[in-house]
Structures are given as C-alpha cells and as structure tokens.
Design a protein around this motif. Structure first.
Motif, PDB file in Angstrom:
ATOM      1  N   THR A 157       0.829  -1.205   0.000  1.00  0.00           N
ATOM      2  CA  THR A 157       0.000   0.000   0.000  1.00  0.00           C
ATOM      3  C   THR A 157       0.863   1.255   0.000  1.00  0.00           C
ATOM      4  O   THR A 157       1.830   1.349   0.758  1.00  0.00           O
ATOM      5  N   LEU A 191      -2.493   5.671 -12.283  1.00  0.00           N
ATOM      6  CA  LEU A 191      -2.867   4.374 -11.693  1.00  0.00           C
ATOM      7  C   LEU A 191      -3.207   3.359 -12.784  1.00  0.00           C
ATOM      8  O   LEU A 191      -2.720   2.219 -12.769  1.00  0.00           O
ATOM      9  N   GLU A 248      -0.919  -0.007 -13.717  1.00  0.00           N
ATOM     10  CA  GLU A 248      -1.489  -1.358 -13.657  1.00  0.00           C
ATOM     11  C   GLU A 248      -1.309  -2.080 -14.992  1.00  0.00           C
ATOM     12  O   GLU A 248      -0.893  -3.242 -15.044  1.00  0.00           O
ATOM     13  N   GLN A 299      -2.955  -5.795  -9.741  1.00  0.00           N
ATOM     14  CA  GLN A 299      -4.157  -4.964  -9.730  1.00  0.00           C
ATOM     15  C   GLN A 299      -3.865  -3.798  -8.809  1.00  0.00           C
ATOM     16  O   GLN A 299      -3.266  -3.992  -7.742  1.00  0.00           O
ATOM     17  N   ILE A 300      -4.324  -2.612  -9.194  1.00  0.00           N
ATOM     18  CA  ILE A 300      -4.182  -1.458  -8.300  1.00  0.00           C
ATOM     19  C   ILE A 300      -5.565  -0.968  -7.917  1.00  0.00           C
ATOM     20  O   ILE A 300      -6.376  -0.622  -8.779  1.00  0.00           O
ATOM     21  N   GLY A 301      -5.831  -0.948  -6.631  1.00  0.00           N
ATOM     22  CA  GLY A 301      -7.096  -0.403  -6.126  1.00  0.00           C
ATOM     23  C   GLY A 301      -6.844   0.963  -5.519  1.00  0.00           C
ATOM     24  O   GLY A 301      -5.800   1.203  -4.909  1.00  0.00           O
ATOM     25  N   SER A 302      -7.807   1.866  -5.690  1.00  0.00           N
ATOM     26  CA  SER A 302      -7.664   3.226  -5.163  1.00  0.00           C
ATOM     27  C   SER A 302      -8.772   3.482  -4.154  1.00  0.00           C
ATOM     28  O   SER A 302      -9.947   3.370  -4.482  1.00  0.00           O
ATOM     29  N   TYR A 303      -8.393   3.824  -2.909  1.00  0.00           N
ATOM     30  CA  TYR A 303      -9.362   3.946  -1.825  1.00  0.00           C
ATOM     31  C   TYR A 303      -9.257   5.316  -1.174  1.00  0.00           C
ATOM     32  O   TYR A 303      -8.389   5.566  -0.340  1.00  0.00           O
ATOM     33  N   PRO A 304     -10.169   6.217  -1.576  1.00  0.00           N
ATOM     34  CA  PRO A 304     -10.121   7.589  -1.076  1.00  0.00           C
ATOM     35  C   PRO A 304     -10.585   7.663   0.376  1.00  0.00           C
ATOM     36  O   PRO A 304     -11.327   6.802   0.844  1.00  0.00           O
ATOM     37  N   ASN A 330      -5.434   5.825  -0.399  1.00  0.00           N
ATOM     38  CA  ASN A 330      -4.480   4.727  -0.344  1.00  0.00           C
ATOM     39  C   ASN A 330      -4.585   3.945  -1.648  1.00  0.00           C
ATOM     40  O   ASN A 330      -5.674   3.680  -2.141  1.00  0.00           O
ATOM     41  N   VAL A 369      -3.628   0.423  -3.286  1.00  0.00           N
ATOM     42  CA  VAL A 369      -3.242  -0.926  -2.893  1.00  0.00           C
ATOM     43  C   VAL A 369      -2.884  -1.716  -4.141  1.00  0.00           C
ATOM     44  O   VAL A 369      -3.735  -1.928  -5.015  1.00  0.00           O
ATOM     45  N   ARG A 392      -1.837  -5.273  -5.691  1.00  0.00           N
ATOM     46  CA  ARG A 392      -1.962  -6.675  -5.322  1.00  0.00           C
ATOM     47  C   ARG A 392      -1.389  -7.558  -6.424  1.00  0.00           C
ATOM     48  O   ARG A 392      -1.583  -7.297  -7.610  1.00  0.00           O
ATOM     49  N   ASP A 395     -13.317  -4.934  -4.444  1.00  0.00           N
ATOM     50  CA  ASP A 395     -12.288  -5.891  -4.031  1.00  0.00           C
ATOM     51  C   ASP A 395     -11.854  -5.693  -2.583  1.00  0.00           C
ATOM     52  O   ASP A 395     -11.529  -6.657  -1.890  1.00  0.00           O
ATOM     53  N   ARG A 430      -9.458  -6.011   3.539  1.00  0.00           N
ATOM     54  CA  ARG A 430      -8.720  -4.774   3.808  1.00  0.00           C
ATOM     55  C   ARG A 430      -9.607  -3.721   4.450  1.00  0.00           C
ATOM     56  O   ARG A 430      -9.204  -3.005   5.368  1.00  0.00           O
ATOM     57  N   ASP A 489     -14.691  -5.991  -8.232  1.00  0.00           N
ATOM     58  CA  ASP A 489     -14.770  -4.993  -9.302  1.00  0.00           C
ATOM     59  C   ASP A 489     -14.644  -5.669 -10.660  1.00  0.00           C
ATOM     60  O   ASP A 489     -13.617  -5.548 -11.344  1.00  0.00           O
ATOM     61  N   THR A 513     -11.441   6.527 -10.625  1.00  0.00           N
ATOM     62  CA  THR A 513     -10.296   5.725 -11.077  1.00  0.00           C
ATOM     63  C   THR A 513     -10.720   4.508 -11.903  1.00  0.00           C
ATOM     64  O   THR A 513     -11.901   4.174 -11.991  1.00  0.00           O
ATOM     65  N   HIS A 514      -9.713   3.841 -12.483  1.00  0.00           N
ATOM     66  CA  HIS A 514      -9.963   2.769 -13.447  1.00  0.00           C
ATOM     67  C   HIS A 514     -10.722   1.591 -12.843  1.00  0.00           C
ATOM     68  O   HIS A 514     -11.338   0.807 -13.550  1.00  0.00           O
ATOM     69  N   ASP A 515     -10.639   1.434 -11.499  1.00  0.00           N
ATOM     70  CA  ASP A 515     -11.339   0.310 -10.866  1.00  0.00           C
ATOM     71  C   ASP A 515     -12.771   0.679 -10.487  1.00  0.00           C
ATOM     72  O   ASP A 515     -13.473  -0.128  -9.894  1.00  0.00           O
ATOM     73  N   VAL A 535     -17.767   5.210   0.224  1.00  0.00           N
ATOM     74  CA  VAL A 535     -17.308   5.837   1.464  1.00  0.00           C
ATOM     75  C   VAL A 535     -18.541   6.051   2.353  1.00  0.00           C
ATOM     76  O   VAL A 535     -19.481   6.742   1.945  1.00  0.00           O
TER      77      VAL A 535
END
Lengths: 252, 252
Positions: free
Chosen positions: A178, A192, A196, A203-208, A218, A220, A222, B16, B22, B50, B78-80, B153
């Motif tokens: 992360t 991002l 990827e 895989q890239i996850g985006s968590y606002p 963040n 993440v 994986r 995901d 997580r 996702d 974002t892409h996800d 969120v």
C-alpha cells in the motif's frame, strides 16, 4: 509456466440481525483475510435472513460457483438457528445428531446445568458431515462436502478458522503493498491505470478517504508474485513523486 | 384487515477491498438501519469484486427479486470504478455523460484544479438516469429504474441516503424491543420459541455474547405492530423472570 490455479471461496452470512442493521458484521473481513492467507480468494459474499429457503438457495448457488463455501451464523441452540436445516435441504441430506458432537456437548455442559433439548440442537448436522473444533464454547462447527459451517459470534468463528489452518488446499496468497498520500485520487487516475496496465499480474485499487477536512487516498497494489508486486509498487511510487506528491509507504 | 404489503430491498456492495478484508464494510448496517426507518426490509445483501460481469449478474438477480436495489462503491474517478458500466450492462442501457452531473463536477472542481478526464468519469450514468444529491463531495449518486447507486465511502453514502428521505415508498417500519441478561440462551430456548408462537406477527431473535468470562444474550422482539410488540415483550419478560432470570430492558 503453467497457468496457476486460482482457488476461490464464497461466504454466506446468515442472520436477520445483520440485515436489520442491529449487528455490525465482522465476519466478512475476518474470513476474507483468513482465506487470503490460505491462498484462497473470497470471490462473493451473500447475506440472507433466517429462512430455510433463502439459505438453501444461496448455498446451492455459492457451493457450485466456487471451490469452497463458508457460512457463519445460525448454528446456536434457539428456534431461529436453522442454518443446518437450510444447508441439509440444499444438499438433499437428512439432519442427524452427530454422536461425537453430542458427546462434546454433554461434556461441556456437565458443570453448566447439563444437556437439554435446546443444547442438543447444536449436535445436529447434515448426514455424513464431520466436525470443526470449537475450543471456545464447545458446540462444534461442521464440515460437509465443500462447505464449512461456522458460528456467527466472530470470536468463535475465529477459533474455528484457526483449527482449519493447514486442512484446506489453496494456492499462493495474494500479496499487497500500500502507498498512501494526501492525494486526490482524481489527480492521479491516469497514472494508476497506466501503471497497472504496464505490470501484468497486478491490480491497483484506489481507496479515497476524508480526514481532518482533507482528501487523501491509499493505493493498494496486489499480486500473487512478490517480484512483480515490488516492481509495480516502485513504478507507482516514482510516478506519484514525479507528479510532486509525497508518498507514505504502508499507506495513510 | 387487508394483508399489509411488505416492501423489500436488496443491497449490492461492490469492491475488491471489502472481499480481501482490507476494508471493514459499514454500509450493510448503515443501509439496513436506514431502510428499516423507511419501512423497507433489507432482504438480501451480495458483495462482489470490481468485475463488470459479476456486478451485472448480481444487479439483475437483485433488482428483479426485490422492490428496490441499492448499491454502494465503485463510482469514483479511477480505473477500478466500474459500477456504472456493470449496472448499465445489466439494464441494457448505454453509458452517457449526464449534463447536470457534469455541471456539478465543473463547479465543485473550479477551485480544486479544474475538471479532468478522471473527474468527468463521475458524470457517467446509465442512459435515462437521474441524480442523487451529494452535499459532501460533489460527485452525485445515481437513480435508474428501481436502482439507487451510492458511493462506497460510508460518510458520503450517508449523505446520499439523507437526500432520499421521503422520496422512496415504503410500509410500516419494523419496530423492535430488546431484553438482555446474563442468561445462557440454551437455558431459555423453549421459552423463546413458545413466546414467539403465542404472538403471531412477532419474531424473536436470540443473540448470545461472551464478556468478562460470562455468557449472556440479548433477545430482540420485532413486529410492525406496536401493541403486539409490547405484549410479546411483556410476556417474554415475565417468562424469563419466572425462570429466575434478571432482565435488562433495552438489552445488555
């Protein structure tokens, strides 16, 4: 290199109290984390009420779609505990009293008022099942076909998962790394996606998040492959820094 | 008296990060509680990754099984974030940019670096949809057919739910009354079952806990009818006291 087998699981959370909002579920995160350590991906969760038909329908959908099905909840001593009946109905199996479960309960309750009809309900299993040890409160979990039937109380479910370690086949755990920052994800979305894409197998996850009146995120990364994971994380870090962002390893 | 209509909803949690363990989900309890206040029962939850096909399949199952479908997650920049694509695929609708959503985003970002391609993603909706106000962070939720598409969120999802109050038809809220005690549920299981049976229109749930090395339980009586709820709670209380138990109103 041969295509690596991905092991998958479904999870069925049973109980009116989860759907009504009365009880905050903890088992999705707990089971998901545990499965990942076993090299098994939690692919889908369903939550249904204490109704035999709803349980049976979800059991049949999930047990056939994934390698394993875990269930939590509905295996206590009261009238609303009907998970065994729903799962047995799904499998076309009788419900029987498991002699070893009965012996465990008789021993557990010997100094606690003795066995009674309600407590004996916790020895009921789909015919042909075996038991999952519960070192916390006596009443065992149940294993039948590819289904693992756990208690709903998170602490008891945790003990049952503990006793299953090493007994369920999986693949390589999914690893993650992360990176976090006080970054609006919408400023770095292109980076991002491109990072990827440039690193197959990640895989890239985006968590606002929003804290102290500021936006952050963040990211993440994986992968089941440690080397690819490290390369992708390094590339993303460089990309973020090239955009003038401060990056916190391990996330914010 | 005519049979009362029960309004139902499904909830689809997309992401995901929930399945991997997580992120601890908060939206099931939040949406379940909110729906109950609107007189709508949360009947089923699904959580999927996702993936467009997984989202579309769950959307089609839940939107046809229940009066309403709520979704959370996957509507960021974002892409996800592909929930809109999955839901549009399920409905056989195109994805279009909603002019009012675009205007909201342009205004929101005017002092925040301006609009860009990633931010514009948040104006994408299934064709024919209308918007759900987001007074927290600009990007709106989306309403199409019987589907309400909310942010993941929890704080933003809460604001979107707030803006839907009074706009969704429901029935009578399910009321509840909780009695608690340092009682092993297996000692009172027969009483619980018989009390529920003697009061049609009620359900009694039994929720054990373990604290300070002792076993206890909360018994939750639910009914849409206040009078029946009160009678059932009084009867259960008397029954527990007749068995020599101390009972705490409101639960432990």
């Amino acid at each position: 290199m041969a295509e690596e087998r991905i092991w998958t699981a479904g999870l069925l959370i049973i109980g009116d109290e989860i759907l009504s909002g009365r009880t905050q579920d903890r088992n999705v995160a707990q089971v998901g984390t545990w499965l990942n350590l076993q090299g098994i991906r939690l692919a889908e969760v369903r939550m249904v009420a204490d109704r035999i038909e709803a349980i049976a329908e979800a059991v049949n959908a999930l047990r056939s779609a994934y390698d394993y099905l875990f269930t939590t909840g509905g295996i206590g001593p009261t009238h609303d505990d009907i998970s065994v009946d729903g799962i047995a109905a799904a499998l076309g199996r009788e419900v029987v009293v498991h002699p070893q479960a009965r012996a465990i309960l008789e021993a557990f309750y010997v100094d606690r008022g003795g066995i009674n009809e309600a407590r004996l309900r916790m020895a009921r299993v789909p015919a042909g099942a075996d038991l999952i040890e519960n070192s916390f409160s006596g009443a065992p979990g149940i294993h039948v076909e590819n289904i693992y039937i756990l208690a709903g109380v998170p602490r008891i479910a945790a003990m049952m998962l503990e006793s299953l370690v090493g007994k369920i086949e999986g693949g390589r755990p999914l690893l993650s790394h992360t990176l976090g920052g006080w970054i609006a994800e919408s400023e770095v979305a292109t980076l991002l996606a491109e990072t990827e894409k440039a690193h197959p197998g990640t895989q890239i996850g985006s968590y606002p998040f929003f804290r102290e009146g500021r936006a952050g995120a963040n990211f993440v990364i994986r992968s089941a492959d440690e080397a690819i994971l490290g390369e992708c994380a390094a590339a993303l870090r460089m990309g973020l820094e090239a955009l003038g962002k401060d990056v916190a390893d391990g996330g914010l």
